[in-house]
Design a protein around this motif. Structure first.
Motif, PDB file in Angstrom:
ATOM      1  N   LYS A 234       0.828  -1.208   0.000  1.00 11.15           N
ATOM      2  CA  LYS A 234       0.000   0.000   0.000  1.00 11.15           C
ATOM      3  C   LYS A 234       0.857   1.250   0.000  1.00 11.15           C
ATOM      4  O   LYS A 234       0.607   2.200  -0.763  1.00 11.15           O
ATOM      5  N   ARG A 235       1.890   1.269   0.834  1.00  9.18           N
ATOM      6  CA  ARG A 235       2.783   2.440   0.893  1.00  9.18           C
ATOM      7  C   ARG A 235       3.535   2.599  -0.431  1.00  9.18           C
ATOM      8  O   ARG A 235       3.748   3.725  -0.906  1.00  9.18           O
ATOM      9  N   ARG A 236       3.936   1.492  -1.026  1.00  9.27           N
ATOM     10  CA  ARG A 236       4.646   1.557  -2.302  1.00  9.27           C
ATOM     11  C   ARG A 236       3.745   2.145  -3.391  1.00  9.27           C
ATOM     12  O   ARG A 236       4.184   2.986  -4.187  1.00  9.27           O
ATOM     13  N   GLU A 237       2.477   1.724  -3.406  1.00 11.95           N
ATOM     14  CA  GLU A 237       1.550   2.252  -4.398  1.00 11.95           C
ATOM     15  C   GLU A 237       1.243   3.722  -4.154  1.00 11.95           C
ATOM     16  O   GLU A 237       1.120   4.512  -5.095  1.00 11.95           O
ATOM     17  N   GLU A 238       1.120   4.097  -2.891  1.00  7.43           N
ATOM     18  CA  GLU A 238       0.870   5.509  -2.573  1.00  7.43           C
ATOM     19  C   GLU A 238       2.048   6.372  -3.018  1.00  7.43           C
ATOM     20  O   GLU A 238       1.867   7.474  -3.556  1.00  7.43           O
ATOM     21  N   THR A 239       3.252   5.870  -2.786  1.00  4.42           N
ATOM     22  CA  THR A 239       4.444   6.623  -3.215  1.00  4.42           C
ATOM     23  C   THR A 239       4.478   6.768  -4.734  1.00  4.42           C
ATOM     24  O   THR A 239       4.770   7.853  -5.263  1.00  4.42           O
ATOM     25  N   ALA A 240       4.150   5.666  -5.426  1.00  3.37           N
ATOM     26  CA  ALA A 240       4.133   5.720  -6.884  1.00  3.37           C
ATOM     27  C   ALA A 240       3.069   6.687  -7.388  1.00  3.37           C
ATOM     28  O   ALA A 240       3.296   7.444  -8.348  1.00  3.37           O
TER      29      ALA A 240
ATOM     30  N   THR B  96       1.830   9.312  -5.769  1.00  2.00           N
ATOM     31  CA  THR B  96       2.265  10.686  -5.468  1.00  2.00           C
ATOM     32  C   THR B  96       3.326  11.147  -6.453  1.00  2.00           C
ATOM     33  O   THR B  96       3.303  12.296  -6.926  1.00  2.00           O
ATOM     34  N   ARG B  97       4.239  10.261  -6.791  1.00  2.00           N
ATOM     35  CA  ARG B  97       5.281  10.615  -7.761  1.00  2.00           C
ATOM     36  C   ARG B  97       4.653  10.911  -9.133  1.00  2.00           C
ATOM     37  O   ARG B  97       5.059  11.842  -9.832  1.00  2.00           O
ATOM     38  N   SER B  98       3.622  10.115  -9.496  1.00  2.00           N
ATOM     39  CA  SER B  98       2.946  10.350 -10.771  1.00  2.00           C
ATOM     40  C   SER B  98       2.225  11.686 -10.790  1.00  2.00           C
ATOM     41  O   SER B  98       2.272  12.421 -11.782  1.00  2.00           O
TER      42      SER B  98
ATOM     43  N   SER C 144       3.031  14.267  -9.030  1.00  2.00           N
ATOM     44  CA  SER C 144       4.047  15.327  -9.068  1.00  2.00           C
ATOM     45  C   SER C 144       4.546  15.556 -10.501  1.00  2.00           C
ATOM     46  O   SER C 144       4.690  16.693 -10.952  1.00  2.00           O
TER      47      SER C 144
END
Length: 306
Positions: free
Chosen positions: A240-246, A248-250, A252
């Motif tokens: 879940k954290r990995r997907e959230e980071t991805a 957010t990066r998208s 940005s």
């Protein structure tokens, strides 16, 4: 009868009585169609098939409370071993055999030459880290040399069972619970390697070995379920954290692209307007269509001209 021969009494061509060595049989002189046939006992030889069938049909394999014929049926896929006075005399191929049970001890052992399975069930064993387990094991074996197995083993089936049982206890007792659960096949491979050479010396081929079940006690099963549940929750949170980071990066990257491209920014505004319009049944427009297109939806604040 002489001491080294056995007699069969025939009446009207049918066997009626077996005369043991050294015995006498008396009948009336005027008895008709009575014949006594004697058979030598110097050498161990099979009874003629026709005679054997007649004796068994008339129930003459036992006389005076004692067995006078030792007989056995060797089925297809089997082999028989004939022992005379405790020594191996010969091997018997599939068929029916009978021998006179006088003046010697005659035994016939039958071995199944086909693949056979043995189950080692309900074995309570402690692991290296002192966890009690109950295991079930099965193995497939075959007699490659029945003569060697009979000569060297008193009970071949019992030896195979005990050999596999000891190998299972040694394999489990030298490993921790985590090691056993991580690779159940490792136990099977260790037992197969350990027992194959040992059984080969006695004319037995071990084909395969497999651990069917590893049964944990109730408390340990509950603890392991909690551990597995915690591990899965941790893995889910990590994903879940990995997907959230991805994501957010998208976002940005998208924001940077829109900042440098006003047309792309305007397209995003129109997409937002389309989504809003899908949820509204009726729209009243004031100020003209230009107002709707330019002022109703705006992703950025209006810039005040200086």
């Amino acid at each position: 009868m002489q001491e080294n021969e056995v007699g069969v009494v025939y009446v009207d061509g049918k066997p009626q009585r077996v005369l043991a060595p050294g015995s006498r049989w008396v009948t009336w002189k005027d008895a008709l169609n009575v014949e006594v046939q004697s058979y030598a006992l110097e050498q161990l030889a099979p009874i003629n098939e026709v005679l054997l069938a007649g004796l068994l049909r008339e129930g003459l394999d036992k006389a005076g409370g004692q067995w006078c014929i030792n007989h056995a049926l060797v089925p297809d896929g089997h082999i028989g071993l004939l022992f005379e006075n405790g020594k191996l005399n010969t091997t018997l191929q599939p068929g029916r055999y009978g021998y006179w049970a006088f003046n010697r001890d005659v035994q016939i052992q039958i071995f199944d030459l086909r693949l056979q399975m043995v189950d080692i069930s309900g074995q309570e064993i402690l692991t290296k880290d002192r966890v009690s387990l109950r295991l079930n094991l099965n193995a497939v074996y075959q007699y490659a040399d029945a003569v060697k197995a009979a000569e060297q083993l008193r009970n071949a089936g019992d030896y195979i069972y005990k050999r596999l049982q000891l190998a299972l206890r040694e394999a489990v007792g030298t490993r921790t619970l985590d090691e056993l659960l991580a690779d159940k096949d490792a136990i099977s491979n260790v037992i197969l390697k350990d027992c194959r050479d040992a059984l080969k010396e006695y004319g037995i081929t071990l084909d395969r070995v497999g651990v069917k079940d590893i049964i944990l006690p109730g408390e340990m099963k509950e603890i392991l379920n909690q551990v597995v549940q915690a591990q899965k929750c941790a893995e889910a949170n990590l994903i879940k954290r990995r997907e959230e980071t991805a994501a957010t990066r998208s976002l940005s990257n998208t924001a940077k692209m829109m900042e440098k491209n006003p047309t792309l920014l305007r397209l995003k505004e129109l997409e937002a307007l389309e989504k809003v319009a899908e949820r509204i049944d009726c729209i009243n427009v004031y100020g003209g269509l230009d107002t709707v297109m330019n002022d109703l939806v705006r992703l950025t604040d209006k810039r005040v001209a200086g």
